[in-house]
Write an enzyme that holds these catalytic residues in place. Structure first.
Site, mmCIF file in Angstrom:
data_model
loop_
_atom_site.group_PDB
_atom_site.id
_atom_site.type_symbol
_atom_site.label_atom_id
_atom_site.label_comp_id
_atom_site.label_asym_id
_atom_site.label_seq_id
_atom_site.Cartn_x
_atom_site.Cartn_y
_atom_site.Cartn_z
ATOM 1 N N THR A 95 0.860 -1.179 0.000
ATOM 2 C CA THR A 95 0.000 0.000 0.000
ATOM 3 C C THR A 95 0.897 1.228 0.000
ATOM 4 O O THR A 95 1.532 1.541 1.006
ATOM 5 C CB THR A 95 -0.916 0.004 1.236
ATOM 6 N N LYS A 171 -6.591 1.046 -3.675
ATOM 7 C CA LYS A 171 -6.313 0.385 -2.393
ATOM 8 C C LYS A 171 -6.544 1.337 -1.228
ATOM 9 O O LYS A 171 -7.102 0.955 -0.190
ATOM 10 C CB LYS A 171 -4.874 -0.135 -2.381
ATOM 11 N N LYS A 239 -1.909 5.435 9.210
ATOM 12 C CA LYS A 239 -1.066 5.751 8.045
ATOM 13 C C LYS A 239 -1.883 5.749 6.758
ATOM 14 O O LYS A 239 -1.808 6.681 5.949
ATOM 15 C CB LYS A 239 0.082 4.747 7.963
#
Length: 299
Positions: A95, A171, A239
């Protein structure tokens, strides 16, 4: 297929085992070699450097922790990007921020290298079963070259577009929805408890009545019956929410829901919920913060 695999975290190890089981030749590299050594028994070779793992590979798959890890390995001193051969394929399973994926797209193209964005959806146990879902983007011929390495990992592949960064954007959007679901479930179950309703009864009933979602079922199970080994910590959620907001802001879109999630995750981290499984931590943090609020209200 000869594969160089970079990064042996909780997702990387089971993915390498799936590739080896499919008959691919895999050379692995990890910053800490002890993570790689158990894979020798499964048939993997260990490289001392990332460049060594990539040398002569039909595809280099990266499953590194975050943007900073990719920056260091590919663009740091003696970075891998300059060691890759013209025409060599790099597939990013991680990611990444949209900005870094765009940089990879530009830098690989400048060197005549191929790049495919292929971030995966699924927890480590799903990776071990070869049932990840993979969002893929890039040039058609590059995706075709990557498929033999991706198919043993997945139960399905979605081609998102021709620009590799589009897969990483998808994503981030998916992870934003996961974060929203975890927060919603946590708050709804804490609400149910405040009304004297058993949390498991509540979420099972609502899911049966409204969603019939295996995701709701699976995450509720994790939240109510925490695993011994965390799949991912709350810091991963924080994050990814930050990266979602950054990508949206760069495109002129600001999400109020993402801003709320960022604040909620920050509150959970500040409350000390940093080591456990992400959905478990959010649920427990929501319980704790609600209890504190209740105590303050009664004073």
């Amino acid at each position: 297929m000869k594969i160089g695999f970079l990064g042996l975290g909780k997702m990387g190890v089971p993915m390498v085992r799936r590739l080896l089981g499919a008959g691919h030749s895999v050379t692995v590299w990890n910053r800490t070699r002890d993570r790689a050594e158990p894979l020798v028994a499964d048939g993997a070779s260990i490289a001392d450097t990332a460049a060594e793992a990539a040398r002569g590979a039909d595809a280099v798959l990266s499953s590194l922790k975050d943007d900073a890890s990719h920056e260091d390995v590919f663009f740091g001193a003696g970075g891998l990007i300059d060691a890759l051969a013209s025409g060599q394929l790099h597939v990013s399973l991680s990611t990444l921020s949209v900005a870094l994926s765009q940089r990879f797209t530009e830098e690989h193209a400048r060197r005549g290298q191929r790049f495919v964005g292929a971030p995966v959806f699924g927890r480590p146990n799903v990776a071990a079963d070869g049932r990840l879902w993979i969002a893929v983007a890039g040039a058609e011929d590059s995706i075709a070259q990557a498929r033999p390495a991706l198919e043993p990992l997945s139960r399905g592949i979605t081609v998102v577009g021709a620009e590799p960064w589009q897969a990483h954007a998808l994503k981030l959007g998916g992870n934003f929805m996961i974060a929203s679901m975890i927060q919603t479930m946590s708050e709804a179950m804490v609400f149910a408890a405040s009304q004297g309703i058993d949390a498991e009864t509540f979420i099972t009933t609502v899911n049966s009545a409204l969603f019939q979602s295996p995701f709701y079922e699976a995450y509720a199970k994790v939240m109510l019956h925490p695993p011994e080994q965390p799949g991912a910590t709350i810091q991963l959620g924080a994050k990814d929410t930050r990266l979602f907001r950054e990508a949206g802001s760069a495109a002129g879109f600001d999400s109020g829901m993402a801003a709320y999630l960022a604040a909620a995750l920050e509150s959970a981290v500040d409350a000390g919920f940093v080591e456990g499984d992400w959905p478990v931590s959010v649920y427990h943090a929501t319980q704790t913060l609600a209890a504190r609020h209740g105590d303050n209200s009664n004073q």
